[in-house]
Scaffold this motif. Structure first.
Motif, PDB file in Angstrom:
ATOM      1  N   ASN A   4     -29.205  -0.911 -21.425  1.00 14.86           N
ATOM      2  CA  ASN A   4     -29.580  -2.276 -21.050  1.00 14.86           C
ATOM      3  C   ASN A   4     -30.576  -2.290 -19.895  1.00 14.86           C
ATOM      4  O   ASN A   4     -30.775  -1.290 -19.224  1.00 14.86           O
ATOM      5  CB  ASN A   4     -28.327  -3.052 -20.619  1.00 14.86           C
ATOM      6  CG  ASN A   4     -27.253  -3.056 -21.677  1.00 14.86           C
ATOM      7  OD1 ASN A   4     -27.531  -3.147 -22.868  1.00 14.86           O
ATOM      8  ND2 ASN A   4     -26.005  -2.952 -21.248  1.00 14.86           N
ATOM      9  N   ILE A   5     -31.123  -3.476 -19.667  1.00 16.56           N
ATOM     10  CA  ILE A   5     -31.957  -3.724 -18.496  1.00 16.56           C
ATOM     11  C   ILE A   5     -31.332  -4.905 -17.767  1.00 16.56           C
ATOM     12  O   ILE A   5     -31.032  -5.929 -18.388  1.00 16.56           O
ATOM     13  CB  ILE A   5     -33.412  -4.059 -18.874  1.00 16.56           C
ATOM     14  CG1 ILE A   5     -34.049  -2.907 -19.641  1.00 16.56           C
ATOM     15  CG2 ILE A   5     -34.226  -4.409 -17.625  1.00 16.56           C
ATOM     16  CD1 ILE A   5     -35.429  -3.231 -20.212  1.00 16.56           C
ATOM     17  N   ALA A   6     -31.126  -4.759 -16.464  1.00 18.37           N
ATOM     18  CA  ALA A   6     -30.611  -5.855 -15.653  1.00 18.37           C
ATOM     19  C   ALA A   6     -31.663  -6.218 -14.615  1.00 18.37           C
ATOM     20  O   ALA A   6     -32.200  -5.339 -13.944  1.00 18.37           O
ATOM     21  CB  ALA A   6     -29.311  -5.447 -14.964  1.00 18.37           C
ATOM     22  N   LEU A   7     -31.957  -7.491 -14.521  1.00 14.00           N
ATOM     23  CA  LEU A   7     -32.928  -7.974 -13.544  1.00 14.00           C
ATOM     24  C   LEU A   7     -32.184  -8.572 -12.357  1.00 14.00           C
ATOM     25  O   LEU A   7     -31.306  -9.425 -12.528  1.00 14.00           O
ATOM     26  CB  LEU A   7     -33.838  -9.025 -14.171  1.00 14.00           C
ATOM     27  CG  LEU A   7     -34.637  -8.572 -15.394  1.00 14.00           C
ATOM     28  CD1 LEU A   7     -35.454  -9.726 -15.962  1.00 14.00           C
ATOM     29  CD2 LEU A   7     -35.539  -7.400 -15.050  1.00 14.00           C
ATOM     30  N   ASP A  27     -37.312  -6.190 -28.328  1.00 10.94           N
ATOM     31  CA  ASP A  27     -36.399  -6.553 -29.413  1.00 10.94           C
ATOM     32  C   ASP A  27     -34.942  -6.351 -28.984  1.00 10.94           C
ATOM     33  O   ASP A  27     -34.154  -5.686 -29.657  1.00 10.94           O
ATOM     34  CB  ASP A  27     -36.710  -5.760 -30.686  1.00 10.94           C
ATOM     35  CG  ASP A  27     -36.039  -6.367 -31.911  1.00 10.94           C
ATOM     36  OD1 ASP A  27     -35.801  -7.593 -31.908  1.00 10.94           O
ATOM     37  OD2 ASP A  27     -35.735  -5.615 -32.855  1.00 10.94           O
ATOM     38  N   MET A  28     -34.622  -6.913 -27.819  1.00  5.42           N
ATOM     39  CA  MET A  28     -33.272  -6.827 -27.261  1.00  5.42           C
ATOM     40  C   MET A  28     -32.692  -8.232 -27.154  1.00  5.42           C
ATOM     41  O   MET A  28     -33.422  -9.218 -27.136  1.00  5.42           O
ATOM     42  CB  MET A  28     -33.314  -6.174 -25.866  1.00  5.42           C
ATOM     43  CG  MET A  28     -33.801  -4.732 -25.859  1.00  5.42           C
ATOM     44  SD  MET A  28     -34.064  -4.066 -24.191  1.00  5.42           S
ATOM     45  CE  MET A  28     -32.409  -3.528 -23.778  1.00  5.42           C
ATOM     46  N   LYS A  29     -31.381  -8.310 -27.068  1.00  2.00           N
ATOM     47  CA  LYS A  29     -30.692  -9.577 -26.823  1.00  2.00           C
ATOM     48  C   LYS A  29     -30.968  -9.972 -25.373  1.00  2.00           C
ATOM     49  O   LYS A  29     -31.188  -9.110 -24.525  1.00  2.00           O
ATOM     50  CB  LYS A  29     -29.194  -9.380 -27.069  1.00  2.00           C
ATOM     51  CG  LYS A  29     -28.345 -10.605 -26.829  1.00  2.00           C
ATOM     52  CD  LYS A  29     -26.862 -10.268 -27.020  1.00  2.00           C
ATOM     53  CE  LYS A  29     -26.004 -11.365 -26.437  1.00  2.00           C
ATOM     54  NZ  LYS A  29     -24.586 -11.001 -26.376  1.00  2.00           N
ATOM     55  N   TYR A  30     -30.913 -11.259 -25.080  1.00  4.19           N
ATOM     56  CA  TYR A  30     -31.128 -11.745 -23.722  1.00  4.19           C
ATOM     57  C   TYR A  30     -29.934 -12.583 -23.286  1.00  4.19           C
ATOM     58  O   TYR A  30     -29.430 -13.410 -24.057  1.00  4.19           O
ATOM     59  CB  TYR A  30     -32.402 -12.593 -23.658  1.00  4.19           C
ATOM     60  CG  TYR A  30     -32.552 -13.343 -22.366  1.00  4.19           C
ATOM     61  CD1 TYR A  30     -32.938 -12.681 -21.206  1.00  4.19           C
ATOM     62  CD2 TYR A  30     -32.271 -14.700 -22.283  1.00  4.19           C
ATOM     63  CE1 TYR A  30     -33.046 -13.355 -20.004  1.00  4.19           C
ATOM     64  CE2 TYR A  30     -32.380 -15.385 -21.093  1.00  4.19           C
ATOM     65  CZ  TYR A  30     -32.771 -14.706 -19.958  1.00  4.19           C
ATOM     66  OH  TYR A  30     -32.864 -15.369 -18.772  1.00  4.19           O
ATOM     67  N   ASN A  72     -24.595  -3.610 -25.640  1.00  2.00           N
ATOM     68  CA  ASN A  72     -25.726  -2.688 -25.759  1.00  2.00           C
ATOM     69  C   ASN A  72     -26.980  -3.452 -26.173  1.00  2.00           C
ATOM     70  O   ASN A  72     -26.895  -4.490 -26.817  1.00  2.00           O
ATOM     71  CB  ASN A  72     -25.447  -1.610 -26.809  1.00  2.00           C
ATOM     72  CG  ASN A  72     -24.365  -0.657 -26.366  1.00  2.00           C
ATOM     73  OD1 ASN A  72     -24.230  -0.354 -25.187  1.00  2.00           O
ATOM     74  ND2 ASN A  72     -23.588  -0.184 -27.317  1.00  2.00           N
ATOM     75  N   ASN A  73     -28.128  -2.897 -25.789  1.00  2.00           N
ATOM     76  CA  ASN A  73     -29.416  -3.450 -26.204  1.00  2.00           C
ATOM     77  C   ASN A  73     -29.597  -4.887 -25.706  1.00  2.00           C
ATOM     78  O   ASN A  73     -29.906  -5.788 -26.470  1.00  2.00           O
ATOM     79  CB  ASN A  73     -29.550  -3.368 -27.727  1.00  2.00           C
ATOM     80  CG  ASN A  73     -30.997  -3.394 -28.159  1.00  2.00           C
ATOM     81  OD1 ASN A  73     -31.855  -2.792 -27.524  1.00  2.00           O
ATOM     82  ND2 ASN A  73     -31.277  -4.102 -29.236  1.00  2.00           N
ATOM     83  N   ILE A  74     -29.397  -5.071 -24.407  1.00  2.00           N
ATOM     84  CA  ILE A  74     -29.422  -6.406 -23.827  1.00  2.00           C
ATOM     85  C   ILE A  74     -30.221  -6.418 -22.520  1.00  2.00           C
ATOM     86  O   ILE A  74     -30.197  -5.452 -21.767  1.00  2.00           O
ATOM     87  CB  ILE A  74     -27.972  -6.910 -23.601  1.00  2.00           C
ATOM     88  CG1 ILE A  74     -27.923  -8.347 -23.127  1.00  2.00           C
ATOM     89  CG2 ILE A  74     -27.224  -6.021 -22.654  1.00  2.00           C
ATOM     90  CD1 ILE A  74     -26.520  -8.933 -23.120  1.00  2.00           C
TER      91      ILE A  74
END
Length: 171
Positions: A4-7, A27-30, A72-74
């Motif tokens: 994942n990526i966390a901002l 192409d990830m969930k948000y 995952n993938n978010i």
């Protein structure tokens, strides 16, 4: 590479906008943590703060971050104060590439000065409050992130997305 990526970053730094664009580009969930809180509570954050207090809000935030970070993938857009809780950072660091949107104080002020939905800024002198909160949180943002991107009034959001995307792919 983490799943994942966390901002993270101060309110008004662009986490929501950048998060949506980044999720689309990869192409990830948000998910926006503040919006999840509003959806679950079925009331605005200002009302939660007024009626239940900040500690109640922070407990909700902790619970939702723990849940969402297991996915995952978010791309996760946190609230500006999420970093003040070590449990949030622990949850995010385990599964996410944590990106700090390091926005200048003047840029933050310009973006939030007329907003009324930010309970910590419903005060007489918003600029002073921003400076005070920013100075308290800045070190937490810096030590919690895997990557930092500087943001100011001239920053192009698509360039920011590209920088994060490239760094994430190489991580």
């Amino acid at each position: 590479m983490k799943d994942n990526i966390a901002l993270i970053g101060f309110m008004g730094s662009g986490k929501t906008t950048i998060g949506r664009l980044l999720a689309k580009a990869l192409d990830m969930k948000y998910v926006d943590i503040d919006r999840e809180i509003v959806r679950i509570e079925n009331r605005p954050i200002t009302e939660i703060f007024e009626k239940e207090g900040e500690s109640y809000f922070r407990a909700l935030e902790r619970k939702i971050i723990a849940k969402e970070s297991k996915d995952n993938n978010i791309v996760i857009a946190t609230g500006g104060g999420a970093i003040i809780d070590n449990e949030n950072i622990k949850s995010l660091k385990e599964t996410s590439f944590v990106v700090y949107l390091n926005c200048s104080i003047d840029c933050i002020y310009e973006r939030v000065k007329d907003k009324t939905h930010r309970p910590l800024l419903n005060v007489e002198n918003k600029y002073e409050t921003i400076v005070e909160l920013y100075n308290k949180r800045r070190i937490l943002y810096k030590i919690s992130c895997d990557f930092s991107v500087d943001i100011n009034m001239d920053t192009n959001m698509y360039d920011t997305v590209d920088k994060i995307k490239k760094k994430y792919i190489l991580s």
